[in-house]
Design an enzyme around this catalytic site. Sequence first.
Site, short mmCIF file in Angstrom:
data_model
loop_
_atom_site.label_atom_id
_atom_site.label_comp_id
_atom_site.label_asym_id
_atom_site.label_seq_id
_atom_site.Cartn_x
_atom_site.Cartn_y
_atom_site.Cartn_z
N LYS A 22 -19.51 -6.46 -51.94
CA LYS A 22 -19.62 -7.27 -50.71
C LYS A 22 -18.23 -7.69 -50.23
CE LYS A 22 -20.47 -11.82 -50.82
NZ LYS A 22 -19.60 -12.66 -49.98
N ASN A 23 -17.44 -8.26 -51.11
CA ASN A 23 -16.16 -8.81 -50.66
C ASN A 23 -15.16 -7.73 -50.25
OD1 ASN A 23 -17.18 -11.33 -50.97
ND2 ASN A 23 -15.97 -11.88 -52.78
N ARG A 99 -18.51 -16.92 -42.89
CA ARG A 99 -17.12 -17.32 -43.00
C ARG A 99 -16.14 -16.15 -42.92
NH1 ARG A 99 -13.36 -19.06 -45.75
NH2 ARG A 99 -12.63 -21.08 -45.06
N CYS A 123 -17.90 -25.58 -45.86
CA CYS A 123 -18.97 -24.74 -46.38
C CYS A 123 -19.42 -25.31 -47.71
CB CYS A 123 -18.53 -23.30 -46.53
SG CYS A 123 -17.70 -22.97 -48.06
N ARG A 128 -12.44 -25.41 -47.84
CA ARG A 128 -11.98 -24.07 -47.50
C ARG A 128 -11.19 -24.01 -46.19
NH1 ARG A 128 -16.63 -19.91 -49.35
NH2 ARG A 128 -14.92 -18.49 -49.67
N ILE A 130 -8.08 -22.85 -43.55
CA ILE A 130 -7.50 -21.52 -43.28
C ILE A 130 -6.01 -21.64 -42.93
CG2 ILE A 130 -9.65 -20.37 -42.61
CD1 ILE A 130 -8.47 -20.65 -39.65
N ASP A 313 -16.16 -16.65 -58.83
CA ASP A 313 -17.46 -16.10 -58.43
C ASP A 313 -18.34 -15.74 -59.63
OD1 ASP A 313 -16.89 -16.40 -55.79
OD2 ASP A 313 -16.58 -14.29 -55.35
N ARG A 405 -27.46 -12.38 -48.95
CA ARG A 405 -26.09 -12.21 -48.44
C ARG A 405 -25.25 -11.38 -49.40
NH1 ARG A 405 -23.36 -17.10 -48.62
NH2 ARG A 405 -21.67 -15.70 -48.23
C1 UD1 Z 1 -12.71 -15.11 -51.40
C2 UD1 Z 1 -14.07 -14.55 -51.70
C3 UD1 Z 1 -14.90 -15.54 -52.50
C4 UD1 Z 1 -14.14 -15.98 -53.74
C5 UD1 Z 1 -12.73 -16.45 -53.40
C6 UD1 Z 1 -11.88 -16.75 -54.61
C7 UD1 Z 1 -14.55 -13.09 -49.83
C8 UD1 Z 1 -15.36 -12.83 -48.60
N1 UD1 Z 1 -14.74 -14.25 -50.43
O1 UD1 Z 1 -12.89 -16.28 -50.61
O2 UD1 Z 1 -16.13 -14.91 -52.86
O3 UD1 Z 1 -14.84 -17.05 -54.36
O4 UD1 Z 1 -12.05 -15.44 -52.63
O5 UD1 Z 1 -11.81 -15.63 -55.44
O6 UD1 Z 1 -13.80 -12.23 -50.27
N2 UD1 Z 1 -7.05 -22.02 -49.47
C9 UD1 Z 1 -6.26 -22.88 -48.74
N3 UD1 Z 1 -5.86 -22.48 -47.50
C10 UD1 Z 1 -6.20 -21.26 -46.97
C11 UD1 Z 1 -7.00 -20.40 -47.73
C12 UD1 Z 1 -7.42 -20.79 -48.98
O7 UD1 Z 1 -5.94 -23.96 -49.18
O8 UD1 Z 1 -5.79 -20.97 -45.84
C13 UD1 Z 1 -7.52 -22.43 -50.81
C14 UD1 Z 1 -9.04 -22.53 -50.89
O9 UD1 Z 1 -9.50 -23.78 -50.45
C15 UD1 Z 1 -9.27 -22.31 -52.36
C16 UD1 Z 1 -8.18 -21.30 -52.73
O10 UD1 Z 1 -7.20 -21.39 -51.72
O11 UD1 Z 1 -9.07 -23.50 -53.07
C17 UD1 Z 1 -8.65 -19.87 -52.86
O12 UD1 Z 1 -9.39 -19.49 -51.73
P1 UD1 Z 1 -9.41 -18.01 -51.16
O13 UD1 Z 1 -8.86 -17.09 -52.21
O14 UD1 Z 1 -8.76 -18.00 -49.84
O15 UD1 Z 1 -10.95 -17.73 -50.99
P2 UD1 Z 1 -11.65 -16.92 -49.83
O16 UD1 Z 1 -10.77 -15.82 -49.36
O17 UD1 Z 1 -12.21 -17.85 -48.83
#
Ligand code: UD1
Length: 427
Positions: A22-23, A99, A123, A128, A130, A313, A405
């Site tokens: 999926k990811n 997301r 979420c 989370r 960006i 995960d 999902r």
């Molecule tokens: C992706 C995966 C999700 C998995 C996660 C961590 C997908 C669609 N989803 O989510 O299944 O659980 O990686 O392996 O691939 N953070 C910030 N600022 C940002 C972005 C992230 O502070 O701009 C923080 C987040 O809050 C979190 C950490 O960084 O604490 C890691 O998040 P991230 O690796 O970005 O997760 P996702 O890409 O959302």
Amino acid sequence: MDQIVVRGGQRLKGRIPISGAKNAALTLLPCALLTDEPLTLRNLPRLADVDGFGHLLNQLGCSTTIEGSRPEDFGRVMTARATTLTSTVAPYDIVRKMRASILVLGPLLARAGEATVSLPGGCAIGNRPIDLHLKALEAFGAEIELASGYVKASAPGGRLAGGKFTFPVVSVGATENAVMAAVLAKGTCVLENAAREPEIVDLCNCLVAMGAQIDGIGSETLTIEGVDRLHGATYRVMADRIEAGSYACAAVITEGDVELVGAKAAEMEATLAALREAGATVEEVKGGIRVAMSGRAQPVTLSTSPYPGFATDMQAQFMAMATLGTGASLFTETIFENRYMHVPELARMGCDIDVRGRSAVVRGVDALVGAPVMATDLRASMSLIIAGLAARGETQVNRVYHLDRGYERLEEKLQAVGADIERISAG
Ligand code: UD1
């Protein structure tokens, strides 16, 4: 709403086909926006999120066609073609439901020089933010404005200039967005402390197949030499290491013996090490991985961290497995702040779990008892299924849309290895 009903106590035995990840799918699909030629993705899992992403691509002017796959086959082949983009806006209504829609930001900016994407909002598993997605794009020359809940990004002169960004914390999504933005830049883009998840390797390999120049694939430093244009490609989505790990936990808790067909050991070493710590037999076999267990799981000590560490995960599924362990297991969640929402639901089934901040102590109990439970997010839902497979009596898992999902035809795959599980349609 549909419900999944599990009657526990059956030993899982047999072969489970592992679907496309999926990811990986969710970061490969937006690559179609980077070229006017077709991108064909094979082994795409049949999942609600993949369908949702297809609709988002359609809204941006990218056509999607699904080729001749029979309903009984797992996976599909999709060709996405963005001959011309008709919109560069990802609206709130779509982003809020999925997301991963945020992953169109980088490719739209790269191809069209502008993108307007709704902020995803909170979420189930934490805030989370960006911010890192945006900072990386700014480092490459993007101008970013935030207004009315939307991010508006533009590249002066229509193309990103290039630059260098060091991630203060590892982020999968921000690395993916930055890489997709960088491939069409005028200059060189360097990402340090980039995420190294196998899904990012899959993304980079697909982009290289489309003509991108990326050095350091699989390492924490990615150097991307921008090119003037990308071309189409045909690419096979990697196997889902999280789906494979989830079924491995189900095999262990039922003292089963399963073969995860298509799973790649090299992409899930931390999961396999944790299964061995629990006492499982884990071996690579031709075309997959065999996981077998006899007796109750031994206690584990697991702390989540970015790849190659133990995946966040996988945390909920291992916790479900540990509830019937022979002693006390310790879990520490370091990635997301609110990722123990399965705990109160597992408690309804008789588990003994004590959460203290980011840590949780799971004391193994002698038996779980089936109960009506509520899925709260994707992996939490799977932990309830795993517990239900070993519980006495019937477990009814509500809010099944979370599972849809991320797990392709879950009940069918589990039935085929002997589980007593069915979906009750709401009609
Ligand atoms: C992706 C995966 C999700 C998995 C996660 C961590 C997908 C669609 N989803 O989510 O299944 O659980 O990686 O392996 O691939 N953070 C910030 N600022 C940002 C972005 C992230 O502070 O701009 C923080 C987040 O809050 C979190 C950490 O960084 O604490 C890691 O998040 P991230 O690796 O970005 O997760 P996702 O890409 O959302």
